[in-house]
Design a protein around this motif. Structure first.
Motif, PDB file in Angstrom:
ATOM      1  N   THR B  16       0.827  -1.216   0.000  1.00 40.51           N
ATOM      2  CA  THR B  16       0.000   0.000   0.000  1.00 40.51           C
ATOM      3  C   THR B  16       0.860   1.265   0.000  1.00 40.51           C
ATOM      4  N   ASP B  17       2.133   1.158   0.440  1.00 41.83           N
ATOM      5  CA  ASP B  17       3.002   2.341   0.417  1.00 41.83           C
ATOM      6  C   ASP B  17       3.702   2.524  -0.936  1.00 41.83           C
ATOM      7  N   GLY B  18       3.390   1.678  -1.897  1.00 40.73           N
ATOM      8  CA  GLY B  18       3.952   1.838  -3.239  1.00 40.73           C
ATOM      9  C   GLY B  18       5.267   1.113  -3.464  1.00 40.73           C
ATOM     10  N   SER B  19       5.797   0.458  -2.437  1.00 40.93           N
ATOM     11  CA  SER B  19       7.031  -0.318  -2.626  1.00 40.93           C
ATOM     12  C   SER B  19       6.678  -1.670  -3.248  1.00 40.93           C
ATOM     13  N   ALA B  20       7.707  -2.335  -3.803  1.00 42.11           N
ATOM     14  CA  ALA B  20       7.465  -3.611  -4.484  1.00 42.11           C
ATOM     15  C   ALA B  20       7.472  -4.756  -3.491  1.00 42.11           C
ATOM     16  N   ASN B  49      -0.041   2.597  -6.221  1.00 39.51           N
ATOM     17  CA  ASN B  49      -0.208   4.024  -5.965  1.00 39.51           C
ATOM     18  C   ASN B  49       1.112   4.575  -5.433  1.00 39.51           C
ATOM     19  N   ASP B  50       1.611   5.683  -6.007  1.00 34.51           N
ATOM     20  CA  ASP B  50       2.927   6.234  -5.639  1.00 34.51           C
ATOM     21  C   ASP B  50       4.011   5.169  -5.783  1.00 34.51           C
ATOM     22  N   TYR B  74      -5.516   1.988  -7.210  1.00 35.26           N
ATOM     23  CA  TYR B  74      -4.670   0.791  -7.116  1.00 35.26           C
ATOM     24  C   TYR B  74      -3.925   0.696  -5.776  1.00 35.26           C
ATOM     25  N   LYS B  75      -4.241   1.617  -4.843  1.00 33.80           N
ATOM     26  CA  LYS B  75      -3.526   1.615  -3.553  1.00 33.80           C
ATOM     27  C   LYS B  75      -3.743   0.287  -2.835  1.00 33.80           C
ATOM     28  N   THR B  79      -9.556  -7.213  -7.013  1.00 33.28           N
ATOM     29  CA  THR B  79      -9.604  -8.107  -8.167  1.00 33.28           C
ATOM     30  C   THR B  79     -10.028  -7.323  -9.410  1.00 33.28           C
ATOM     31  N   ASP B  80     -11.079  -6.515  -9.254  1.00 33.02           N
ATOM     32  CA  ASP B  80     -11.654  -5.848 -10.422  1.00 33.02           C
ATOM     33  C   ASP B  80     -10.690  -4.846 -11.060  1.00 33.02           C
ATOM     34  N   ALA B  81     -10.139  -3.937 -10.257  1.00 34.01           N
ATOM     35  CA  ALA B  81      -9.287  -2.892 -10.839  1.00 34.01           C
ATOM     36  C   ALA B  81      -8.016  -3.493 -11.450  1.00 34.01           C
ATOM     37  N   TYR B  82      -7.405  -4.418 -10.746  1.00 32.05           N
ATOM     38  CA  TYR B  82      -6.146  -4.990 -11.235  1.00 32.05           C
ATOM     39  C   TYR B  82      -6.370  -5.848 -12.488  1.00 32.05           C
ATOM     40  N   THR B  83      -7.504  -6.549 -12.534  1.00 32.53           N
ATOM     41  CA  THR B  83      -7.780  -7.360 -13.727  1.00 32.53           C
ATOM     42  C   THR B  83      -7.995  -6.454 -14.936  1.00 32.53           C
TER      43      THR B  83
END
Lengths: 267, 334
Positions: B16-20, B49-50, B74-75, B79-83
């Motif tokens: 959630t902080d944008g790191s991998a 996100n970020d 995308y934070k 399922t829906d947004a990423y798909t």
């Protein structure tokens, strides 16, 4: 509340042994069981029914005629009705083809049972361990999904699902109709009762065969309709050349082990 | 669909902080050699996100191209947004293959994406290669509880997709960043996201256990006998700076939390050193740790299958062996 639980009959993988000579899987004599994760899914549905006596639980399994055994087991635990999806042309289906067949069968069953509000699946089956069929059923039907469920509760138009996450757990709200998949919760599923067992024995289990699914696209089922193909299977190799440390006493062995590890720069 | 390129994509899941998340960066390692064999480029696909930190991580670990989809929707994973995001990108760019980390979210996303694209997916792979005959990715994965390995091909559909468990591959050494970065705007309306996170629960005892990133793991099984028994495991782990693991038997008995579980239904690990104490070595456990560089087994039962995979084995009671081992380590370091 109209609920469907998808279950699979699987070999008890903890009982599988390897033939040491032929180096192949020994499947003879391995008991067939209700996939444990599907049992958790059934229990989650049963808990919703506990609070809502008008609710109905239908179970579905795709497999050979013997799979009726797990459907009867599901009735003896909590289900009201069961359907078997079975057809020669379904054989050899991978997860995409299987989920397509099941989604078509669901539409067929809904003609009799009415539209399902929630479809429950186990997170994965312990024989294939893919965890793909649940989400793929959801996609074929165009429904939202929540996976790794632990508990589910209906609250108005929403289903609130407690799910396992890498960080712990989360409560996710999802609109109906939806597909939920379940993993192992902290409680144990209920046992069959004698009364329900008798009902299960008497239960008629309708079979939905390939000829019943008139709208199915036959190019998308079976071995030919499956995008993935098994190239080969093999038994994992054992490591050789390990060192067993065995001095006269455990203390001496431990000291020897440390010496070896220390010299090899391992510890 | 048809592939438009010979490129191989690695999905980089973000926190959630944008790191991998580690697994995405790990997958760049096998991704590089697969992409080379396929004659295409290694492309990292970062969604979040970020995402600057995740993009940087992909850039310094071998990605030749990075496609970034960044936005507040995308934070948190849905399922829906990423798909929608991945399928939109695949339709635009047409990669030939794609790797996804088999995290809880990756295993939620993979089948959804594969089904929407009507292609094949192979879950939880432990080995990746190119099939010499056909040039397809040869996805190898355990089945039947780890008793059997299967190699799967997806010959006619594209992209060929596989999920790979965290910890199976290792991150490469950081290198000079040289990737071409492409930013894609894919907006997903909140009404198209049909799930929402209502509450995040920090469960009691769900302390963060980084088994996948651990260099040394000391694991206890049925032979530990009780929750107190894990004090002995902890003592060795402490002095080694190791992470504590456990077998399913120990977790199911309630002696230690599920976060510590190694194996088919727990984490897959690949540390430099794995010390198995009182673990018989059921195939399900071996499936989660047999890629460790060095396996040390301590068990009372000389016939325990754990000794079949051990580099060093000692037949003895862990409650006798471990305290002596701790003393020896202390002495050597004094």
């Amino acid at each position: 509340m109209n609920m469907l639980v998808c279950v699979k009959q699987v070999p008890d993988t903890t009982e599988i042994k390897i033939d040491p000579v032929k180096n192949t899987l020994i499947r003879d004599g391995v008991p067939s069981i209700l996939n444990p994760y599907d049992g958790y899914a059934l229990e989650a549905a049963a808990r919703i029914k506990d609070k809502n006596k008008d609710a109905k639980i239908v179970v579905l399994s795709m497999g050979p005629m013997q799979a009726k055994a797990v459907l009867k087991e599901a009735i003896s635990i909590a289900a009201d009705k069961a359907y078997l999806v079975s057809g020669r042309t379904f054989g050899g289906s991978d997860t995409l083809a299987t989920s397509y067949i099941i989604s078509q069968a669901i539409k067929e069953i809904e003609k009799t049972e009415g539209k399902f509000d929630i479809i429950f699946c186990g997170k994965q089956a312990i024989d294939g361990d893919t965890a793909q069929v649940g989400p793929e059923i959801a996609e074929h039907l165009g429904y939202p999904q929540v996976t790794y469920g632990l508990e589910a509760e209906v609250d108005g138009d929403l289903v609130k699902v407690k799910k396992e996450t890498e960080e712990g757990a989360a409560i996710v709200g999802v609109s109906m109709p939806c597909v939920l998949t379940f993993t192992k919760p902290s409680w144990d599923p209920r046992y069959p009762t004698m009364k329900r067992k008798l009902a299960a024995n008497r239960a008629e289990i309708p079979v939905i065969s390939d000829t019943d699914l008139v709208d199915i696209d036959t190019t998308r089922i079976g071995l030919k309709g499956s995008p993935t193909k098994v190239k080969k299977t093999f038994v994992p190799k054992k490591k050789t050349g390990g060192i067993m440390v065995a001095e006269d006493t455990v203390e001496a062995s431990t000291k020897k082990l440390f010496e070896l590890l220390n010299n090899a720069n391992i510890l | 669909m048809e592939a438009k390129t010979k490129d191989l994509w690695v999905f980089i899941e973000t926190n959630t902080d944008g790191s991998a998340k580690n697994v995405g960066i790990e997958l760049l390692t096998p991704g590089k050699s697969l992409a080379k064999k396929q004659g295409g480029e290694l492309v990292a696909v970062v969604i979040g996100n970020d995402t600057a930190a995740a993009v940087e991580a992909a850039n310094t670990h071998g990605a030749e191209k990075i496609i970034v989809v960044d936005g507040p929707e995308y934070k948190d994973y849905s399922t829906d947004a990423y798909t929608i995001a991945i399928c939109t990108l695949v339709e635009k760019y047409g990669p030939t293959s794609m790797l996804i980390g088999a995290t809880n979210n990756g295993r939620d996303l993979g089948p959804r994406v594969a089904c929407r694209l009507k292609t094949g997916l192979t879950a939880d792979c432990t080995n990746l290669d190119i099939d010499e005959e056909s040039g397809n990715v040869a996805w190898t994965r355990p089945a039947f509880g780890g008793n059997l390995m299967a190699t799967i091909l997806c010959p006619n559909n594209r992209p060929q997709i596989g999920t790979v468990r965290p910890g199976v591959f290792k991150k490469c050494m950081p290198q000079e960043a040289s990737a071409v970065i492409i930013k894609e705007k894919i907006h997903v309306d909140s009404s198209d996201i049909r799930t929402q996170i209502l509450e995040v629960i920090e469960e009691m005892g769900s302390e963060k256990v980084d088994l996948e990133g651990a260099e040394i793991i000391v694991s206890g099984g049925r032979g530990v006998g009780s929750a107190q028994g894990f004090d002995t495991i902890n003592a060795l782990a402490d002095i080694l700076g190791a992470t504590v693991g456990a077998s399913r038997a120990a977790v199911d008995s309630g002696w230690i939390s599920h976060a510590h579980q190694v194996g088919q239904t727990g984490k897959t690990v690949g540390p430099k050193v794995y010390i198995a104490c009182g673990i018989s070595g059921a195939i399900q456990h071996l499936a989660g740790m047999s890629s460790s560089d060095c396996i040390i087994a301590i068990n009372k039962d000389p016939d325990a299958p754990i000794f079949d995979v051990a580099d060093y084995g000692l037949v003895g009671d862990l409650f006798e062996v471990l305290p002596i081992l701790v003393d020896e380590i202390k002495k050597a370091r004094a």
